[in-house]
Scaffold this motif. Structure first.
Motif, short mmCIF file in Angstrom:
data_model
loop_
_atom_site.label_atom_id
_atom_site.label_comp_id
_atom_site.label_asym_id
_atom_site.label_seq_id
_atom_site.Cartn_x
_atom_site.Cartn_y
_atom_site.Cartn_z
N SER A 27 0.83 -1.20 0.00
CA SER A 27 0.00 0.00 0.00
C SER A 27 0.87 1.25 0.00
N ARG A 28 2.02 1.21 0.67
CA ARG A 28 2.93 2.35 0.67
C ARG A 28 3.47 2.63 -0.74
N GLU A 29 3.77 1.59 -1.48
CA GLU A 29 4.24 1.77 -2.85
C GLU A 29 3.15 2.36 -3.74
N TYR A 30 1.90 1.95 -3.56
CA TYR A 30 0.79 2.51 -4.32
C TYR A 30 0.62 4.00 -4.01
N VAL A 31 0.75 4.36 -2.76
CA VAL A 31 0.62 5.77 -2.35
C VAL A 31 1.74 6.60 -2.97
N ARG A 32 2.96 6.10 -2.91
CA ARG A 32 4.10 6.83 -3.48
C ARG A 32 3.95 7.01 -4.99
N LEU A 33 3.49 5.96 -5.66
CA LEU A 33 3.30 6.05 -7.10
C LEU A 33 2.20 7.05 -7.46
N ALA A 34 1.12 7.06 -6.70
CA ALA A 34 0.03 8.01 -6.95
C ALA A 34 0.53 9.45 -6.74
N ARG A 35 1.33 9.67 -5.73
CA ARG A 35 1.86 11.02 -5.49
C ARG A 35 2.80 11.46 -6.60
N ARG A 36 3.62 10.56 -7.09
CA ARG A 36 4.53 10.89 -8.19
C ARG A 36 3.76 11.23 -9.45
N ILE A 37 2.70 10.48 -9.74
CA ILE A 37 1.88 10.76 -10.93
C ILE A 37 1.22 12.13 -10.79
N ALA A 38 0.71 12.44 -9.61
CA ALA A 38 0.07 13.73 -9.39
C ALA A 38 1.06 14.88 -9.55
N GLU A 39 2.26 14.73 -9.03
CA GLU A 39 3.28 15.77 -9.16
C GLU A 39 3.69 15.96 -10.62
N ARG A 40 3.88 14.87 -11.31
CA ARG A 40 4.34 14.94 -12.69
C ARG A 40 3.31 15.60 -13.59
N ASN A 41 2.03 15.38 -13.30
CA ASN A 41 0.96 15.92 -14.14
C ASN A 41 0.30 17.16 -13.55
N ARG A 42 0.88 17.68 -12.48
CA ARG A 42 0.38 18.88 -11.81
C ARG A 42 -1.10 18.76 -11.44
N LEU A 43 -1.43 17.66 -10.81
CA LEU A 43 -2.79 17.40 -10.34
C LEU A 43 -2.79 17.42 -8.82
N SER A 44 -3.93 17.74 -8.25
CA SER A 44 -4.06 17.62 -6.80
C SER A 44 -4.67 16.26 -6.49
N LEU A 45 -4.25 15.71 -5.39
CA LEU A 45 -4.79 14.41 -4.97
C LEU A 45 -6.20 14.60 -4.43
N PRO A 46 -7.06 13.59 -4.57
CA PRO A 46 -8.41 13.70 -4.01
C PRO A 46 -8.36 13.91 -2.49
N GLU A 47 -9.35 14.60 -1.97
CA GLU A 47 -9.40 14.94 -0.55
C GLU A 47 -9.36 13.69 0.33
N THR A 48 -10.12 12.66 -0.02
CA THR A 48 -10.14 11.45 0.80
C THR A 48 -8.78 10.76 0.77
N PHE A 49 -8.10 10.81 -0.36
CA PHE A 49 -6.78 10.20 -0.45
C PHE A 49 -5.78 10.95 0.43
N ARG A 50 -5.86 12.29 0.44
CA ARG A 50 -4.95 13.08 1.28
C ARG A 50 -5.22 12.85 2.75
N ARG A 51 -6.48 12.69 3.11
CA ARG A 51 -6.81 12.49 4.53
C ARG A 51 -6.39 11.13 5.04
N PHE A 52 -6.36 10.13 4.17
CA PHE A 52 -6.07 8.78 4.62
C PHE A 52 -4.66 8.31 4.30
N THR A 53 -3.76 9.23 3.96
CA THR A 53 -2.36 8.86 3.77
C THR A 53 -1.48 9.76 4.64
N CYS A 54 -0.40 9.22 5.12
CA CYS A 54 0.53 9.97 5.95
C CYS A 54 1.53 10.68 5.06
#
Length: 91
Positions: A27-54
């Motif tokens: 699950s940690r690898e999935y979270v890191r990959l999602a954050r990298r994709i968001a940074e690369r594409n200049r997207l904000s992460l969904p609110e629920t995803f931000r609240r449930f990840t450290c």
């Protein structure tokens, strides 16, 4: 919704499922990959995803399992096992 946003949503679902199974490393690898994709594409992460990840250790939070949740003076205090603290206001 673009391809990157769909992939972030899919990775969030996979992280949630892996954390429910007790596989925190996956699950940690999935979270890191999602954050990298968001940074690369200049997207904000969904609110629920931000609240449930450290932010500090990238683990998917499971209240009562790897996080402690408390209410204090108009905000929710979430403390991860790594020691990181997040505060979210509520009305």
């Amino acid at each position: 919704m673009g391809i990157a946003a769909e992939r972030i949503d899919r990775l969030a679902a996979l992280a949630r499922a892996a954390a429910a199974e007790g596989n925190d490393d996956r699950s940690r690898e999935y979270v890191r990959l999602a954050r990298r994709i968001a940074e690369r594409n200049r997207l904000s992460l969904p609110e629920t995803f931000r609240r449930f990840t450290c932010e500090a250790c990238d683990v998917y939070r499971r209240p009562g399992r790897n996080t402690r949740v408390r209410l204090a003076d108009g905000h929710v205090v979430v403390r991860c096992d790594c020691g990181a603290t997040a505060r979210y206001p509520y009305d």
